[in-house]
Design a protein around this motif. Structure first.
Motif, short mmCIF file in Angstrom:
data_model
loop_
_atom_site.label_atom_id
_atom_site.label_comp_id
_atom_site.label_asym_id
_atom_site.label_seq_id
_atom_site.Cartn_x
_atom_site.Cartn_y
_atom_site.Cartn_z
N VAL A 1 -7.17 4.99 -6.02
CA VAL A 1 -6.58 6.10 -5.27
C VAL A 1 -7.62 6.61 -4.28
N ILE A 2 -7.19 6.74 -3.03
CA ILE A 2 -8.02 7.30 -1.97
C ILE A 2 -7.39 8.63 -1.58
N LEU A 3 -8.19 9.69 -1.60
CA LEU A 3 -7.70 10.99 -1.11
C LEU A 3 -8.04 11.10 0.36
N LEU A 4 -7.04 11.47 1.15
CA LEU A 4 -7.19 11.59 2.60
C LEU A 4 -6.78 13.01 2.96
N THR A 5 -7.67 13.76 3.58
CA THR A 5 -7.39 15.18 3.72
C THR A 5 -8.04 15.79 4.96
N ASN A 6 -7.57 16.97 5.30
CA ASN A 6 -8.21 17.77 6.33
C ASN A 6 -9.28 18.67 5.72
N LEU A 7 -9.31 18.76 4.40
CA LEU A 7 -10.29 19.60 3.72
C LEU A 7 -11.63 18.90 3.67
N ALA A 8 -12.61 19.47 4.35
CA ALA A 8 -13.91 18.81 4.43
C ALA A 8 -14.89 19.34 3.38
N GLY A 9 -14.44 20.22 2.50
CA GLY A 9 -15.34 20.84 1.53
C GLY A 9 -15.90 19.86 0.51
N GLN A 10 -17.19 19.97 0.25
CA GLN A 10 -17.86 19.12 -0.73
C GLN A 10 -17.27 19.36 -2.12
N GLU A 11 -16.87 20.60 -2.39
CA GLU A 11 -16.29 20.95 -3.69
C GLU A 11 -15.00 20.16 -3.93
N PRO B 1 1.93 -0.42 -6.36
CA PRO B 1 1.11 -0.65 -5.15
C PRO B 1 -0.29 -1.16 -5.49
N SER B 2 -0.92 -1.77 -4.50
CA SER B 2 -2.28 -2.28 -4.67
C SER B 2 -3.31 -1.16 -4.49
N VAL B 3 -2.95 -0.15 -3.72
CA VAL B 3 -3.81 1.02 -3.52
C VAL B 3 -2.90 2.21 -3.16
N ILE B 4 -3.34 3.41 -3.54
CA ILE B 4 -2.58 4.63 -3.27
C ILE B 4 -3.45 5.54 -2.41
N ILE B 5 -2.88 6.01 -1.30
CA ILE B 5 -3.57 6.95 -0.41
C ILE B 5 -2.80 8.26 -0.48
N LEU B 6 -3.48 9.32 -0.89
CA LEU B 6 -2.83 10.62 -1.06
C LEU B 6 -3.42 11.65 -0.12
N ASP B 7 -2.54 12.32 0.62
CA ASP B 7 -2.95 13.53 1.32
C ASP B 7 -3.16 14.59 0.24
N VAL B 8 -4.13 15.46 0.41
CA VAL B 8 -4.37 16.49 -0.61
C VAL B 8 -3.39 17.65 -0.44
N MET B 9 -3.22 18.12 0.78
CA MET B 9 -2.36 19.27 1.04
C MET B 9 -0.94 18.79 1.37
N MET B 10 -0.06 18.83 0.36
CA MET B 10 1.34 18.41 0.55
C MET B 10 2.26 19.45 -0.06
N PRO B 11 3.50 19.52 0.44
CA PRO B 11 4.47 20.42 -0.17
C PRO B 11 4.88 19.93 -1.56
N LYS B 12 5.38 20.84 -2.36
CA LYS B 12 5.95 20.60 -3.69
C LYS B 12 4.92 20.25 -4.75
N ILE C 1 0.88 -1.16 0.00
CA ILE C 1 0.00 0.00 0.00
C ILE C 1 0.92 1.21 0.00
N PHE C 2 0.55 2.23 -0.75
CA PHE C 2 1.37 3.44 -0.83
C PHE C 2 0.63 4.59 -0.18
N ILE C 3 1.32 5.30 0.72
CA ILE C 3 0.74 6.47 1.39
C ILE C 3 1.65 7.67 1.19
N ALA C 4 1.06 8.78 0.75
CA ALA C 4 1.76 10.06 0.71
C ALA C 4 1.12 10.94 1.77
N GLU C 5 1.89 11.27 2.79
CA GLU C 5 1.40 12.03 3.95
C GLU C 5 2.55 12.90 4.45
N ASP C 6 2.37 14.22 4.43
CA ASP C 6 3.47 15.12 4.81
C ASP C 6 3.58 15.34 6.31
N ASP C 7 2.58 14.97 7.08
CA ASP C 7 2.64 15.14 8.53
C ASP C 7 3.31 13.89 9.14
#
Length: 132
Positions: free
Chosen positions: A80-90, A48-59, A4-10
């Motif tokens: 791809v699963i987006l994982l974020t602190n942004l709760a906006g429907q948009e 990877p079998s699945v990719i989890i991406l944080d939305v707000m990352m540097p670069k 599993i692949f995770i991109a998480e800047d925190d």
């Protein structure tokens, strides 16, 4: 099973997810910014079998990484699963329209629930096929 692949800047969140996935027997690859995530994904073998991406990352944002994933023949069929602190429907609609399978708000899920969600995705999603 491919990792599993995770991109998480925190770093703290990254360690929590890493611990939760490893405790459940998953192999995990991690990146800490968008550019690193994209270069690791392009070079990954096996993919990877699945990719989890944080939305707000540097670069490079998770949206930018998602766009590049969907343009790459070897990556485009990986869920791809987006994982974020942004709760906006948009933002959620934007992520789904760009090809993400799900858009999860971090504050609504603990790491164990994220693992359970990914487990369900892996059980219900056919293995990605490269090429095309």
């Amino acid at each position: 099973m491919p990792p599993i692949f995770i991109a998480e800047d925190d770093p703290l969140m990254g360690r929590m997810y890493e611990r939760a996935f490893r405790l459940n027997g998953y192999d995990l690859k991690m990146a800490f910014d968008g550019e690193q995530a994209l270069s690791m994904l392009l070079a990954a073998n096996p993919k990877p079998s699945v990719i989890i991406l944080d939305v707000m990352m540097p670069k490079m944002s998770g949206f930018d990484v998602l766009k590049k994933i969907k343009e790459d023949a070897d990556l485009k069929n990986i869920p791809v699963i987006l994982l974020t602190n942004l709760a906006g429907q948009e933002d959620a609609q934007k992520g789904i329209s760009m090809g993400a399978l799900m858009y999860l708000v971090k504050s609504e899920y603990n790491p164990k629930q994220i693992v359970d969600t990914i487990k369900k995705v892996l059980e219900t999603t056919p293995a990605p096929q490269g090429g095309a």
